[in-house]
Scaffold this motif. Structure first.
Motif, PDB file in Angstrom:
ATOM      1  N   TYR A 166       0.848  -1.183   0.000  1.00  0.00           N
ATOM      2  CA  TYR A 166       0.000   0.000   0.000  1.00  0.00           C
ATOM      3  C   TYR A 166       0.886   1.235   0.000  1.00  0.00           C
ATOM      4  N   VAL A 178      -3.335   2.853   6.723  1.00  0.00           N
ATOM      5  CA  VAL A 178      -4.401   3.727   7.219  1.00  0.00           C
ATOM      6  C   VAL A 178      -3.866   4.642   8.317  1.00  0.00           C
ATOM      7  N   GLU A 179      -3.041   4.113   9.181  1.00  0.00           N
ATOM      8  CA  GLU A 179      -2.441   4.917  10.252  1.00  0.00           C
ATOM      9  C   GLU A 179      -1.608   6.063   9.665  1.00  0.00           C
ATOM     10  N   ASP A 206       0.965  -3.729   5.166  1.00  0.00           N
ATOM     11  CA  ASP A 206      -0.374  -4.105   5.611  1.00  0.00           C
ATOM     12  C   ASP A 206      -1.264  -2.865   5.656  1.00  0.00           C
ATOM     13  N   TYR A 207      -2.537  -3.099   5.466  1.00  0.00           N
ATOM     14  CA  TYR A 207      -3.507  -2.018   5.321  1.00  0.00           C
ATOM     15  C   TYR A 207      -3.625  -1.173   6.586  1.00  0.00           C
ATOM     16  N   ASP A 208      -3.586  -1.795   7.744  1.00  0.00           N
ATOM     17  CA  ASP A 208      -3.733  -1.051   8.999  1.00  0.00           C
ATOM     18  C   ASP A 208      -2.638  -0.002   9.165  1.00  0.00           C
ATOM     19  N   ARG A 209      -1.413  -0.364   8.843  1.00  0.00           N
ATOM     20  CA  ARG A 209      -0.309   0.603   8.939  1.00  0.00           C
ATOM     21  C   ARG A 209      -0.456   1.701   7.899  1.00  0.00           C
ATOM     22  N   HIS A 258      -3.561   0.902  -3.585  1.00  0.00           N
ATOM     23  CA  HIS A 258      -3.346  -0.535  -3.435  1.00  0.00           C
ATOM     24  C   HIS A 258      -2.373  -0.989  -4.535  1.00  0.00           C
ATOM     25  N   TYR A 290       3.656   0.477   2.583  1.00  0.00           N
ATOM     26  CA  TYR A 290       3.380  -0.352   3.760  1.00  0.00           C
ATOM     27  C   TYR A 290       2.943  -1.743   3.342  1.00  0.00           C
ATOM     28  N   TRP A 324      -1.892   7.320   6.565  1.00  0.00           N
ATOM     29  CA  TRP A 324      -2.826   8.194   5.866  1.00  0.00           C
ATOM     30  C   TRP A 324      -3.521   9.134   6.850  1.00  0.00           C
ATOM     31  N   ARG A 325      -4.032   8.572   7.933  1.00  0.00           N
ATOM     32  CA  ARG A 325      -4.775   9.357   8.919  1.00  0.00           C
ATOM     33  C   ARG A 325      -3.888  10.441   9.541  1.00  0.00           C
TER      34      ARG A 325
END
Length: 76
Positions: A11, A45-46, A40-43, A67, A38, A48-49
């Motif tokens: 990502y 998103v972190e 994994d998606y969670d990292r 993606h 990254y 990005w946020r």
């Protein structure tokens, strides 16, 4: 017991100034801020946020998650 091989997922988090806040056309693609790639998606998103919240008062700044694995292997 057989292990299922999972494909790597990547990502890209990037952002910059857009021509219209409702669209995704960047004013100057060469000056995009690349927050990182990254695994994994969670990292993602972190990241990005954090970047999006840092620039929340500037309506022309937009961060996105791309993606990369879907671009690299569209048939997967």
């Amino acid at each position: 017991m057989e292990e299922k091989e999972t494909k790597q997922q990547l990502y890209l988090v990037m952002g910059g100034r857009v021509t219209d806040p409702r669209e995704l056309e960047f004013q100057d693609p060469e000056s995009l801020h690349v927050a990182g790639v990254y695994g994994d998606y969670d990292r993602a998103v972190e990241a990005w946020r954090g970047n999006a919240q840092r620039t929340v008062d500037d309506a022309e700044m937009k961060y996105v998650i791309v993606h990369l694995h879907k671009l690299l292997d569209p048939e997967a």
